[in-house]
Motif scaffolding. Structure first.
Motif, short mmCIF file in Angstrom:
data_model
loop_
_atom_site.label_atom_id
_atom_site.label_comp_id
_atom_site.label_asym_id
_atom_site.label_seq_id
_atom_site.Cartn_x
_atom_site.Cartn_y
_atom_site.Cartn_z
N SER A 57 0.82 -1.21 0.00
CA SER A 57 0.00 0.00 0.00
C SER A 57 0.86 1.26 0.00
O SER A 57 0.36 2.36 -0.27
CB SER A 57 -0.93 0.01 1.22
OG SER A 57 -0.18 0.14 2.42
N THR A 61 10.08 2.87 -0.90
CA THR A 61 10.47 3.95 0.01
C THR A 61 11.99 4.03 0.03
O THR A 61 12.69 3.20 -0.55
CB THR A 61 9.96 3.67 1.44
OG1 THR A 61 10.60 2.47 1.93
CG2 THR A 61 8.45 3.47 1.46
N THR A 206 5.45 6.77 -7.46
CA THR A 206 4.05 6.38 -7.29
C THR A 206 3.18 7.53 -6.82
O THR A 206 2.15 7.82 -7.42
CB THR A 206 3.91 5.22 -6.27
OG1 THR A 206 4.58 4.07 -6.78
CG2 THR A 206 2.44 4.87 -6.04
N HIS A 207 3.59 8.21 -5.74
CA HIS A 207 2.74 9.17 -5.06
C HIS A 207 3.07 10.61 -5.47
O HIS A 207 4.25 10.98 -5.55
CB HIS A 207 2.87 9.03 -3.55
CG HIS A 207 2.44 7.68 -3.04
ND1 HIS A 207 3.33 6.65 -2.83
CD2 HIS A 207 1.21 7.20 -2.71
CE1 HIS A 207 2.66 5.59 -2.39
NE2 HIS A 207 1.38 5.89 -2.31
N GLU A 209 2.94 13.32 -3.84
CA GLU A 209 3.66 14.13 -2.86
C GLU A 209 5.17 13.92 -2.91
O GLU A 209 5.93 14.71 -2.32
CB GLU A 209 3.15 13.86 -1.44
CG GLU A 209 3.22 12.43 -0.99
CD GLU A 209 1.90 11.69 -1.21
OE1 GLU A 209 1.64 10.73 -0.45
OE2 GLU A 209 1.14 12.08 -2.12
N GLU A 210 5.63 12.88 -3.60
CA GLU A 210 7.08 12.68 -3.75
C GLU A 210 7.74 13.87 -4.42
O GLU A 210 8.92 14.15 -4.19
CB GLU A 210 7.35 11.42 -4.57
CG GLU A 210 6.90 10.13 -3.95
CD GLU A 210 6.91 8.96 -4.93
OE1 GLU A 210 6.31 7.92 -4.60
OE2 GLU A 210 7.51 9.10 -6.01
N GLY A 238 0.16 5.32 -10.84
CA GLY A 238 -0.07 4.72 -9.53
C GLY A 238 -0.47 3.26 -9.58
O GLY A 238 -1.22 2.78 -8.73
N TRP A 243 -4.28 0.60 -3.48
CA TRP A 243 -4.94 1.80 -2.97
C TRP A 243 -6.15 1.42 -2.13
O TRP A 243 -6.81 0.42 -2.41
CB TRP A 243 -5.38 2.69 -4.14
CG TRP A 243 -4.23 3.23 -4.92
CD1 TRP A 243 -3.70 2.68 -6.05
CD2 TRP A 243 -3.47 4.39 -4.63
NE1 TRP A 243 -2.63 3.44 -6.48
CE2 TRP A 243 -2.47 4.50 -5.64
CE3 TRP A 243 -3.53 5.36 -3.63
CZ2 TRP A 243 -1.54 5.54 -5.66
CZ3 TRP A 243 -2.61 6.40 -3.65
CH2 TRP A 243 -1.63 6.48 -4.65
N ASP A 248 -9.17 7.10 -4.30
CA ASP A 248 -7.84 7.53 -3.85
C ASP A 248 -6.82 7.45 -4.98
O ASP A 248 -5.98 8.34 -5.14
CB ASP A 248 -7.38 6.67 -2.67
CG ASP A 248 -8.19 6.90 -1.41
OD1 ASP A 248 -8.39 8.07 -1.05
OD2 ASP A 248 -8.62 5.92 -0.80
N LYS A 249 -6.90 6.38 -5.74
CA LYS A 249 -5.99 6.21 -6.88
C LYS A 249 -6.20 7.31 -7.91
O LYS A 249 -5.23 7.90 -8.42
CB LYS A 249 -6.20 4.84 -7.51
CG LYS A 249 -5.28 4.55 -8.69
CD LYS A 249 -5.55 3.17 -9.26
CE LYS A 249 -4.66 2.88 -10.46
NZ LYS A 249 -4.95 1.54 -11.04
N ASN A 252 -4.83 10.67 -6.68
CA ASN A 252 -3.38 10.73 -6.83
C ASN A 252 -2.99 10.98 -8.29
O ASN A 252 -2.09 11.77 -8.57
CB ASN A 252 -2.76 9.42 -6.34
CG ASN A 252 -1.24 9.43 -6.40
OD1 ASN A 252 -0.57 10.12 -5.64
ND2 ASN A 252 -0.68 8.64 -7.33
#
Length: 411
Positions: A57, A61, A206-207, A209-210, A238, A243, A248-249, A252
């Protein structure tokens, strides 16, 4: 996941046993051997634990990248050792069998002792990938190269003779950890002073906010006279995490599309635009991701609607397999395609003008640099960032400068 962890653990234990045999052959100090065994056991337990903690999920990282770096740094050299010593074992078994079935009755052990010089050769060979991987992690991942390439087209409109393009691709901003190096790379992009900047996808891992810590840096990319354009890459959808909901997907995905706007790139989604220069023009076509083994959201027919074979066209398509499977023989005659995606596997050997090799070539027919088919070209950028393995060995991060020239191909 459990079965894969068991298989990986058994394989790593096999490699560990052979690596220890090599070390034991050349090192006699019990303290050194004991310290090696304890260190190897702790590293193996850490790696097994880390892989069992992977959260789909969340996805990749910094910790998962560090785990991958440690795995490669420790076990690629040990795999080299294993190959050398396993080869020696095959030789020892063959020699023992020949002696056993021969007429000689001289009493000798079935397996001859390991030869110290073979273990030393193995250790020497293992030091090469260890040093290379360490370099890739510490220096190579930010060792940006500006690669310049002229491409000749008989049908290039006269006004675009000498037109220059800066291409970047595969930023993967979620992997970055050094603002100074990123700002240095942005300065390199600006120093090229070309006519247009084209970004061929994968702004994040993926996200959305990266990208937040890096928006100001990428906003420093100067907007040339003919603009900045972008397309999406496979990671921008994504697809590689689980997700909570489809909403949510989608949220994003919407944020990722807005990131391109926040750094002042015009995002082309299965559409095209024109660049006008005097009385001449060329079309910039942007397709969504289309990969032979990945998401097929791209629609070249929609993106090139109303264009003719005679129009000069530059296609931006993230995955070079799109060119290989659809574009290079398309009746609309797409003269130039710009792609990325492969990263050149971030590991290989390149001697410019003479030799290049990477594991990527066994997956992609076009994986780095310029390729041609019947006068149609694809250029595959080696990538600006890095993913999975936090380093680059031999295949360096790339800023591409392409110059379009009118005329026949110069040999």
């Amino acid at each position: 996941m459990g079965f894969r962890v068991v298989v990986l653990s058994v394989f790593l234990l096999f490699v560990e046993w052979y690596a220890f045999q090599a070390l034991r052959t050349v090192v006699k100090g019990r303290g050194v051997l004991t310290a090696y065994q304890i260190g190897s056991a702790l590293a193996l337990l850490f790696l097994i634990y880390s892989f069992t903690q992977f959260d789909r999920s969340v996805g990749q990282t910094k910790q998962t990248m560090q785990t991958m770096a440690l795995l490669l740094l420790i076990y690629v050299p040990k795999m080299i050792l294993t190959l050398v010593l396993f080869g020696e074992d095959l030789f020892r078994i063959a020699s023992g069998a020949l002696h056993y079935f021969s007429d000689t009755k001289e009493p000798v052990a079935f397996l001859a002792s390991r030869r110290k010089f073979v273990s030393r050769i193995g250790l020497g060979l293992a030091a090469i990938p260890f040093g290379s991987l360490l370099y890739g992690i510490t220096i190579g991942k930010y060792n940006y190269k500006v690669i310049k390439q002229q491409i000749f087209f008989p049908d290039l409109p006269d006004a675009f003779d000498g037109f220059k393009i800066t291409q970047i691709s595969d930023v993967h901003s979620g992997s970055f950890d050094n603002p100074d190096k990123i700002n240095y790379a942005i300065d390199l992009i600006n120093a090229q002073d070309t006519d247009v900047v084209l970004f061929t996808g994968d702004i994040v891992n993926t996200h959305a906010e990266e990208m937040d810590p890096w928006i100001d840096a990428f906003n420093r990319i100067k907007k040339p006279a003919y603009g900045k354009f972008a397309v999406l890459g496979n990671h921008d959808y994504g697809e590689y995490v689980t997700w909570p909901t489809e909403q949510d997907k989608q949220a994003n995905f919407d944020k990722i599309k807005s990131l391109y706007q926040q750094i002042d790139f015009t995002l082309l989604l299965n559409e095209h635009t024109y660049i006008q220069k005097g009385k001449d023009r060329l079309a910039i076509i942007g397709v969504e991701n289309w990969g032979h083994n990945f998401k097929k959201a791209g629609d070249i027919n929609k993106a090139s609607q109303n264009l003719t074979p005679e129009d000069f066209k530059i296609v931006m398509s993230h995955d070079p397999s799109h060119w290989d499977y659809e574009l290079k023989m398309h009746p609309k005659n797409f003269q130039l395609t710009l792609s990325g995606h492969t990263h050149g596997m971030q590991f290989g050997i390149e001697i410019p003008g003479y030799f290049k090799w990477s594991l990527a070539q066994y997956v992609y027919a076009q994986w780095a640099g310029l390729y041609e088919n019947l006068g149609r070209y694809v250029y595959v950028n080696r990538g600006f960032g890095f993913h999975a393995y936090p380093g680059r060995v031999g295949i360096m991060p790339e800023i591409t400068v392409l110059e379009l020239k009118k005329g026949p191909k110069v040999v």
